[in-house]
Write a protein that holds these residues in place. Structure first.
Motif, mmCIF file in Angstrom:
data_model
loop_
_atom_site.group_PDB
_atom_site.id
_atom_site.type_symbol
_atom_site.label_atom_id
_atom_site.label_comp_id
_atom_site.label_asym_id
_atom_site.label_seq_id
_atom_site.Cartn_x
_atom_site.Cartn_y
_atom_site.Cartn_z
ATOM 1 N N ARG A 30 -1.871 8.336 10.245
ATOM 2 C CA ARG A 30 -2.888 7.436 10.813
ATOM 3 C C ARG A 30 -3.275 6.349 9.815
ATOM 4 N NH1 ARG A 30 -8.049 9.479 14.210
ATOM 5 N NH2 ARG A 30 -6.280 10.191 15.432
ATOM 6 N N PHE A 31 -3.427 6.715 8.547
ATOM 7 C CA PHE A 31 -3.813 5.701 7.554
ATOM 8 C C PHE A 31 -2.713 4.648 7.429
ATOM 9 C CE2 PHE A 31 -7.451 6.108 4.277
ATOM 10 C CZ PHE A 31 -7.863 4.816 4.573
ATOM 11 N N ALA A 32 -1.460 5.102 7.460
ATOM 12 C CA ALA A 32 -0.346 4.155 7.364
ATOM 13 C C ALA A 32 -0.401 3.160 8.531
ATOM 14 C CB ALA A 32 0.979 4.905 7.365
ATOM 15 N N TYR A 63 -3.401 -4.210 9.460
ATOM 16 C CA TYR A 63 -4.019 -5.318 8.713
ATOM 17 C C TYR A 63 -3.006 -6.076 7.858
ATOM 18 C CZ TYR A 63 -8.364 -3.590 10.519
ATOM 19 O OH TYR A 63 -9.351 -3.217 11.385
ATOM 20 N N GLY A 64 -1.734 -5.823 8.102
ATOM 21 C CA GLY A 64 -0.693 -6.633 7.466
ATOM 22 C C GLY A 64 -0.166 -6.071 6.163
ATOM 23 N N ALA A 65 -0.516 -4.826 5.827
ATOM 24 C CA ALA A 65 -0.002 -4.245 4.578
ATOM 25 C C ALA A 65 1.465 -3.873 4.739
ATOM 26 C CB ALA A 65 -0.812 -3.008 4.196
ATOM 27 N N GLU A 66 2.178 -3.961 3.614
ATOM 28 C CA GLU A 66 3.542 -3.419 3.554
ATOM 29 C C GLU A 66 3.395 -2.002 3.046
ATOM 30 O OE1 GLU A 66 6.504 -5.271 1.046
ATOM 31 O OE2 GLU A 66 5.791 -7.208 1.795
ATOM 32 N N ALA A 76 0.851 -1.197 0.000
ATOM 33 C CA ALA A 76 0.000 0.000 0.000
ATOM 34 C C ALA A 76 0.884 1.243 0.000
ATOM 35 C CB ALA A 76 -0.910 0.013 1.228
ATOM 36 N N LEU A 77 0.446 2.254 -0.755
ATOM 37 C CA LEU A 77 1.180 3.511 -0.841
ATOM 38 C C LEU A 77 0.349 4.612 -0.188
ATOM 39 C CD1 LEU A 77 3.777 4.723 -2.233
ATOM 40 C CD2 LEU A 77 2.227 5.523 -4.015
#
Ligand code: PMP
Length: 390
Positions: A93-95, A101-104, A82-83
């Protein structure tokens, strides 16, 4: 003398009497026929306000942060890339939520506070990795920086990323055309330009987002946020059928439907134009008073709020003076410069009279704080914009 202050913060905002009346009604059953009709209508109206005719709306009890959580929980699977296009506090906060949830997560950060990452830098990041999703904060409420959502969404789409827009400080105030601009998911909360008391997370997901959700290989890692639980409920209310997963906040949804009706009566184009005009008037006053805004250039200035540095010799005590003059404004939020600036929200049902009242109160506050200026300078500048023929 009236003692109610004018609330000019970036949410909660002022509400119409009709919205407040809906909040004070006797609460009905969540499966009462008249409530089913109201919920169904509110969902239909959300598509119009988000300008997303093919979107799937979700109305769920919670704040804007839950709306961000819902987006991440349903669209991210562990290991997805995710970017985050970061223009301040809410990008951080979004990062954090995506990572949960396990995003890189990769972040493209603004080079300085008050700036936004350049489009070509975002494009270079998208080019270098295969991102499933990118997030954009339309207006970062900590900096009053507006991102170029239209341009960023087009680039994100070109590289196959799902485009997610945090429109909490924007939807129904800033111009946003979800479907036309290729935004796959847009979200907001009730207490900002939607003009309903806090408590509703509002999400509209486009067809590509729903398809990505349906193709998941792993269960959604959040029971309450899981669209598998909520999609049948939203579909049932739109089909005017009773259903239940979690008890909906009946009065808030009643108030939402009232407010969405008022927003659509004004018309989205007229609403965008009103926000632009009032923002221009307020910012003209700020400039005429010799005050500096956080955004580094005019094209990055939000129309829903203004963030203003205190002039030399003035600090947050001026906020108390402004309040005594009748208007509540907000302090700083960005951790790095929190004590150096304040914020004024001007979104929702805000009027030209509210702008003049606010400028007047700020002038009185600044005068009491010892700032040297000619009283009336800000008012004259705002009035000059308001008197232009539109
Ligand atoms: N994103 C943005 C841009 C916001 O302004 C806010 C709230 N100020 C949020 C997310 C979080 O919303 P809430 O406070 O309703 O959880």
């Amino acid at each position: 003398m009236k003692d109610r202050k004018l609330l000019m913060i970036p949410g909660p905002v002022e509400f119409t009497p009709e919205v407040i009346r809906a909040m004070g009604m006797f609460t009905t059953s969540h499966v009462a026929p008249d409530f089913i009709e109201v919920f169904g209508q509110a969902l239909e109206r959300l598509r119009e306000v988000f300008l997303c005719p093919q979107g799937q709306p979700f109305v769920i009890a919670g704040s804007g942060t839950l709306a961000m959580d819902i987006a991440a929980a349903n669209l991210i699977e562990p290991g997805d890339k995710a970017l985050v296009v970061n223009t301040g506090y809410f990008g951080d906060r979004f990062a954090a939520i995506l990572e949960r949830y396990g995003a890189e997560v990769t972040q493209v950060k603004a080079p300085a506070i008050g700036d936004a990452p350049p489009l070509d830098e975002v494009e270079a990041a998208l080019q270098s990795g295969s991102y499933k999703l990118m997030t954009i904060t339309h207006v970062d409420t900590s900096t009053a920086v507006k991102a170029d959502v239209k341009g960023l969404a087009a680039v994100g789409r070109r590289y196959g990323a799902l485009v997610v827009v945090d429109g909490v400080c924007a939807v129904a105030g800033e111009e946003m055309r979800q479907e036309e601009w290729g935004i796959d998911l847009a979200l907001t909360a009730s207490q900002k330009a939607i003009c309903v008391p806090p408590g509703l997370a509002l999400v509209v997901a486009g067809p590509r987002a729903m398809e990505a959700f349906r193709k998941r290989q792993t269960p959604v890692g959040n029971y309450y946020a899981d669209w598998n639980n909520w999609l049948p409920i939203m579909e049932a209310y739109e089909a005017r059928q009773p259903s239940y997963f979690g008890t909906p906040p009946v009065n808030l949804i009643w108030a939402l439907n009232v407010s969405l009706g008022q927003i659509l009566d004004e018309g989205m184009e007229a609403r965008f134009a009103r926000h632009r005009r009032l923002s221009r008037a307020f910012k003209a006053a700020v400039a005429a008073l010799g005050l500096k805004q956080l955004p580094l250039s005019a094209d990055k200035e939000a129309t829903t709020l203004t963030a203003i540095y205190y002039p030399a010799g003035v600090d947050r005590t001026v906020l108390g003076y402004i309040k005594e003059a009748g208007v509540i404004v907000a302090g700083g939020l960005h951790p790095a410069i929190k004590a150096q600036y304040f914020r004024v929200g001007h979104m929702g049902v805000v009027s030209a009279a509210d702008i003049l009242t606010t400028v007047g109160a700020i002038e009185q506050g600044l005068a009491r704080a010892g700032y040297q200026f000619e009283p009336g300078t800000g008012l004259a500048a705002a009035q000059a914009v308001l008197c232009e023929s539109s």
